[in-house]
Design a protein around this motif. Structure first.
Motif, PDB file in Angstrom:
ATOM      1  N   LEU A   1       0.831  -1.206   0.000  1.00  0.00           N
ATOM      2  CA  LEU A   1       0.000   0.000   0.000  1.00  0.00           C
ATOM      3  C   LEU A   1       0.864   1.253   0.000  1.00  0.00           C
ATOM      4  O   LEU A   1       0.629   2.192  -0.772  1.00  0.00           O
ATOM      5  CB  LEU A   1      -0.925  -0.008   1.225  1.00  0.00           C
ATOM      6  CG  LEU A   1      -1.791   1.238   1.428  1.00  0.00           C
ATOM      7  CD1 LEU A   1      -2.890   1.300   0.371  1.00  0.00           C
ATOM      8  CD2 LEU A   1      -2.393   1.244   2.829  1.00  0.00           C
ATOM      9  N   ALA A   2       1.897   1.257   0.854  1.00  0.00           N
ATOM     10  CA  ALA A   2       2.751   2.434   0.997  1.00  0.00           C
ATOM     11  C   ALA A   2       3.520   2.758  -0.278  1.00  0.00           C
ATOM     12  O   ALA A   2       3.778   3.930  -0.577  1.00  0.00           O
ATOM     13  CB  ALA A   2       3.723   2.231   2.160  1.00  0.00           C
ATOM     14  N   GLN A   3       3.871   1.743  -1.047  1.00  0.00           N
ATOM     15  CA  GLN A   3       4.660   2.008  -2.249  1.00  0.00           C
ATOM     16  C   GLN A   3       3.803   2.382  -3.450  1.00  0.00           C
ATOM     17  O   GLN A   3       4.315   2.781  -4.495  1.00  0.00           O
ATOM     18  CB  GLN A   3       5.557   0.824  -2.598  1.00  0.00           C
ATOM     19  CG  GLN A   3       4.893  -0.353  -3.265  1.00  0.00           C
ATOM     20  CD  GLN A   3       5.902  -1.439  -3.614  1.00  0.00           C
ATOM     21  OE1 GLN A   3       6.910  -1.608  -2.949  1.00  0.00           O
ATOM     22  NE2 GLN A   3       5.645  -2.170  -4.676  1.00  0.00           N
TER      23      GLN A   3
ATOM     24  N   LEU B   1      -6.589  -7.278   3.045  1.00  0.00           N
ATOM     25  CA  LEU B   1      -6.645  -6.769   1.673  1.00  0.00           C
ATOM     26  C   LEU B   1      -7.620  -5.614   1.527  1.00  0.00           C
ATOM     27  O   LEU B   1      -7.569  -4.869   0.549  1.00  0.00           O
ATOM     28  CB  LEU B   1      -7.034  -7.900   0.717  1.00  0.00           C
ATOM     29  CG  LEU B   1      -5.940  -8.929   0.434  1.00  0.00           C
ATOM     30  CD1 LEU B   1      -6.539 -10.137  -0.292  1.00  0.00           C
ATOM     31  CD2 LEU B   1      -4.814  -8.320  -0.395  1.00  0.00           C
ATOM     32  N   GLY B   2      -8.496  -5.437   2.519  1.00  0.00           N
ATOM     33  CA  GLY B   2      -9.450  -4.332   2.474  1.00  0.00           C
ATOM     34  C   GLY B   2      -8.793  -2.968   2.382  1.00  0.00           C
ATOM     35  O   GLY B   2      -9.368  -2.035   1.817  1.00  0.00           O
ATOM     36  N   ILE B   3      -7.563  -2.832   2.914  1.00  0.00           N
ATOM     37  CA  ILE B   3      -6.908  -1.515   2.844  1.00  0.00           C
ATOM     38  C   ILE B   3      -6.406  -1.226   1.431  1.00  0.00           C
ATOM     39  O   ILE B   3      -6.382  -0.070   1.008  1.00  0.00           O
ATOM     40  CB  ILE B   3      -5.775  -1.387   3.883  1.00  0.00           C
ATOM     41  CG1 ILE B   3      -4.636  -2.375   3.619  1.00  0.00           C
ATOM     42  CG2 ILE B   3      -6.325  -1.560   5.293  1.00  0.00           C
ATOM     43  CD1 ILE B   3      -3.441  -2.187   4.547  1.00  0.00           C
TER      44      ILE B   3
ATOM     45  N   GLY C   1      -8.265   1.753  -3.798  1.00  0.00           N
ATOM     46  CA  GLY C   1      -8.455   1.627  -5.236  1.00  0.00           C
ATOM     47  C   GLY C   1      -7.313   0.937  -5.949  1.00  0.00           C
ATOM     48  O   GLY C   1      -7.088   1.158  -7.143  1.00  0.00           O
ATOM     49  N   ARG C   2      -6.598   0.058  -5.257  1.00  0.00           N
ATOM     50  CA  ARG C   2      -5.422  -0.585  -5.841  1.00  0.00           C
ATOM     51  C   ARG C   2      -5.718  -1.926  -6.505  1.00  0.00           C
ATOM     52  O   ARG C   2      -4.870  -2.465  -7.199  1.00  0.00           O
ATOM     53  CB  ARG C   2      -4.360  -0.800  -4.747  1.00  0.00           C
ATOM     54  CG  ARG C   2      -3.997   0.459  -3.981  1.00  0.00           C
ATOM     55  CD  ARG C   2      -3.255   1.466  -4.851  1.00  0.00           C
ATOM     56  NE  ARG C   2      -2.972   2.673  -4.119  1.00  0.00           N
ATOM     57  CZ  ARG C   2      -1.997   2.798  -3.233  1.00  0.00           C
ATOM     58  NH1 ARG C   2      -1.198   1.782  -2.981  1.00  0.00           N
ATOM     59  NH2 ARG C   2      -1.819   3.943  -2.606  1.00  0.00           N
ATOM     60  N   ILE C   3      -6.906  -2.495  -6.256  1.00  0.00           N
ATOM     61  CA  ILE C   3      -7.214  -3.834  -6.768  1.00  0.00           C
ATOM     62  C   ILE C   3      -8.174  -3.732  -7.950  1.00  0.00           C
ATOM     63  O   ILE C   3      -9.242  -3.114  -7.852  1.00  0.00           O
ATOM     64  CB  ILE C   3      -7.813  -4.721  -5.663  1.00  0.00           C
ATOM     65  CG1 ILE C   3      -6.809  -4.893  -4.515  1.00  0.00           C
ATOM     66  CG2 ILE C   3      -8.206  -6.084  -6.226  1.00  0.00           C
ATOM     67  CD1 ILE C   3      -7.342  -5.690  -3.340  1.00  0.00           C
ATOM     68  N   ARG C   4      -7.797  -4.351  -9.056  1.00  0.00           N
ATOM     69  CA  ARG C   4      -8.626  -4.368 -10.263  1.00  0.00           C
ATOM     70  C   ARG C   4      -9.562  -5.578 -10.278  1.00  0.00           C
ATOM     71  O   ARG C   4     -10.714  -5.477 -10.700  1.00  0.00           O
ATOM     72  CB  ARG C   4      -7.738  -4.398 -11.505  1.00  0.00           C
ATOM     73  CG  ARG C   4      -8.487  -4.553 -12.827  1.00  0.00           C
ATOM     74  CD  ARG C   4      -7.528  -4.690 -13.996  1.00  0.00           C
ATOM     75  NE  ARG C   4      -6.674  -5.865 -13.862  1.00  0.00           N
ATOM     76  CZ  ARG C   4      -7.039  -7.101 -14.200  1.00  0.00           C
ATOM     77  NH1 ARG C   4      -8.263  -7.329 -14.664  1.00  0.00           N
ATOM     78  NH2 ARG C   4      -6.206  -8.117 -14.068  1.00  0.00           N
TER      79      ARG C   4
END
Length: 256
Positions: free
Chosen positions: A41-43, A62-64, A69-72
């Motif tokens: 997340l941080a990167q 994985l909710g974070i 908005g990182r998961i397609r």
């Protein structure tokens, strides 16, 4: 000696690119590789395709990544504890490949074992086999992408013909895994419910990254006690004791 330890979670996940596929361990909130998820997340890595039993809850696991908005796309067997997951799926922001839990476990194991596909009775006679399950909505209530039909064949089982559906194995670019104990060679020991999907996720990833609570020297783990051999592990990070969440806390009533 092959020392697979890395200095930090951030270093271990630094080369995971945008658009990567990930197999992520955990069962509910048990055994989530939270330090590796937080480092990812941080990167800022995004457009991820994730295979995991579930997608955590709104502020954990994985909710974070989902909330940012990182998961397609998610390939999961259970998605019921995350309100943001529901919102993104129904509005067409997130693709979902819903898979029966035992089938998902075997697809991961098969990927790690070099088995291209297998036949199972699970899903025969349903949309799992026949196709039509919504994978992505169009945001207006319609289905933009639906699951395809799968190959169904009949096999003789104890003198009785039965139908089986073909399921393809899963292999991902990376795996993120949590283990209770590991040695520098990557031999791992899991505890309780964390043992369910973590070993399978580890097997399926071309590059397996593991966070361990306790790092020990080679030889300190009895070979008979190893749950996953180091041949499947590429990177190891010691994270110490980590927070362990409970999805739903329940109490039983005493005698009245």
């Amino acid at each position: 000696m092959i020392d697979k330890t890395w200095p930090s979670a951030a270093d271990a996940v630094a080369d995971i690119p945008d658009g990567a596929s990930l197999a992520v361990g955990g069962f509910g909130l048990s055994g989530n590789p939270i330090a590796l998820i937080e480092a990812l997340l941080a990167q800022g890595t995004h457009d991820l395709s994730v295979v995991s039993n579930n997608c955590g809850v709104d502020d954990w696991g994985l909710g974070i990544l989902l909330g940012a908005g990182r998961i397609r796309k998610m390939t999961s067997s259970y998605v019921g504890e995350n309100k943001e997951f529901e919102r993104q799926f129904l509005t067409g922001e997130l693709e979902l490949e819903l898979t029966p839990q035992g089938t998902l476990a075997e697809k991961l194991r098969a990927g790690g074992a070099g088995i291209a596909a297998f036949y199972t009775q699970t899903g025969v006679g349903t949309q799992v086999a026949e196709g039509g399950l919504p994978r992505r909505y169009d945001g207006a209530g319609g289905i933009a992408v639906a699951s395809p039909a799968k190959d169904v064949r009949s096999f003789d089982v104890r003198g009785e013909p039965r139908d089986f559906v073909l399921e393809e194995a899963i292999i991902t670019d990376f795996a993120l895994v949590h283990a209770w104990k590991g040695d520098r060679h990557g031999n791992l020991v899991f505890r309780k419910a964390a043992r369910s999907f973590n070993p399978l996720a580890a097997m399926a990833g071309r590059t397996c990254i593991v966070q361990v609570e306790h790092l020990v020297e080679p030889g300190e783990i009895d070979p008979d006690a190893v749950h996953l051999p180091g041949v499947f592990v590429h990177r190891l990070v010691e994270v110490g004791d980590v927070e362990k969440r409970i999805e739903k806390r329940t109490v039983s009533g005493g005698a009245r």
